[in-house]
Design an enzyme around this catalytic site. Sequence first.
Site, PDB file in Angstrom:
ATOM      1  N   ASP A   3      -6.962   4.357  -4.672  1.00  0.00           N
ATOM      2  CA  ASP A   3      -7.646   4.250  -3.372  1.00  0.00           C
ATOM      3  C   ASP A   3      -8.254   5.642  -3.143  1.00  0.00           C
ATOM      4  O   ASP A   3      -8.447   6.395  -4.108  1.00  0.00           O
ATOM      5  CB  ASP A   3      -6.648   3.856  -2.258  1.00  0.00           C
ATOM      6  N   LYS A  28       0.868  -1.186   0.000  1.00  0.00           N
ATOM      7  CA  LYS A  28       0.000   0.000   0.000  1.00  0.00           C
ATOM      8  C   LYS A  28       0.900   1.230   0.000  1.00  0.00           C
ATOM      9  O   LYS A  28       2.048   1.162   0.436  1.00  0.00           O
ATOM     10  CB  LYS A  28      -0.875   0.006   1.262  1.00  0.00           C
TER      11      LYS A  28
END
Length: 450
Positions: A170, A130
């Site tokens: 995201d 991430k």
Amino acid sequence: MNAHLKEKVDQFMAQVKAKNQGEKEFHQAVEEVVESLIEFVEENPKYKDARILERMTEPERVIIFRVPWLDDNGVTQVNRGFRIEMNSAIGPYKGGLRFHPTVNLGILKFLAFEQVFKNSLTSLPLGGGKGGSDFDPKGKSDNEVMKFCQSFMTELFRHIGPDTDVPAGDIGVGGREIGFMFGQYKRIKNEFTGVLTGKGIDWGGSLIRPEATGYGQVYFADEMLKTRNDSFKNKICVVSGSGNVAQFATEKVNELGGKVVTLSDSSGYIHDPAGIDKEKLEYVMWLKNVKRGRIKEYADKYGCEYVEGKTPWGVKCDVALPSATENELNLDDAKTLIDNGCFVISEGANMPSTPEAVEYFIEKKVLYGPGKAANAGGVATSGLEMSQNSMRLPWGREEVDGRLHEIMINIHKTCVKYGKNDDGTINYVKGANIGGFIKVADAMIAQGLV
Ligand code: NDP
């Protein structure tokens, strides 16, 4: 949990907290997983002896970098960029990039940790990662967003690659941002490869990728409903958020015959008892993706209620679909939802429910699908985008949607396999954690001390 296991969890968490001070979201995500797994690990010495949990909670690599860029007034701005390469036991690191002012190391480590389990559940060969930045795209011009994305990629490019690490979108990172970053990567490397997913359809993207997280979240909820011989038909649904996930969750609920009555953003929520139908949803998509306005404008346009500064959990519903951000639903909200008759919660956002809310849902034996299972459709379809990029062959809409649907059905089956209680109800948290863990843990053992 018995006292002996509780002590083991506390000992483990004391170490995690000492080593990762101040990273409260990371502590929260690890504690939930360790609580689910401790008994399983104690009963299986191969995992305990190889200290798999200790290794899985330490990222393989953390990259932090400076992102300087010039704003439209010619003023120098500086942001911080991150990439957490958490675990590559079963495939290249894979996970989104978040651009939001709240981004910090602890939040990205929690997201990367969750991603490892989620990616394993998809049954595709995807490791976990991430990244992102504390950059806030809100209120910035397209030119400023482009400048930032180019500077961000000018450092990130040396750490990623189609067989190494494949980021995606995201919060705050949609098609526009992916385009600017892909362009910069291509320019620096002189390579057209599948280094990012969520690309535009004419330049390597996959059909259904934008829809995938929201569609998958609803497919998962549908599977949960089927365990009680029920369906979405005529179900009242409360959705939070109004971004990518919330929009396509709403679209799929409408297709399956349910009715979505709320949407929100960080300023407040709208309540439209008549339901957000196809035409109204088209307006929301324009409002949020093109105009980049506030959800309040929906209430002004359609004459419904707007509640400033609140989340929508007080609205009576059958199904709740949290799709905005972490810790957006607390114990009081969980109690209100259940008192009002809600019996299905399917998380599109990552860790939207606080630990106390999760515990309450489990205690009340409602159908609670945690994000790492219920929102895995996004990354699964990113995996399908990678397959298409490698083959240099695009699949049609039905093919991708069919595969997505099948993957969500299989994730549900895995949760049932590992999460079934003695009374026949299903603890989806336990099921997702054990189901996601085994494959990664076995691969780590097979690959030696990595
Ligand atoms: P978007 O940026 O498209 O939308 C985010 C939405 O959530 C916006 O409505 C935003 O409101 C709201 N929001 C963001 N931060 C907050 C906050 N602190 N408080 C209240 N509302 C907030 O993001 P996505 O739809 O892509 O992501 C939503 C969630 O889903 C995140 O948890 C993400 O990690 C998760 N997720 C996304 C995937 C994907 O494929 N996109 C895959 C798996 C999970 P505002 O505009 O006011 O900021």
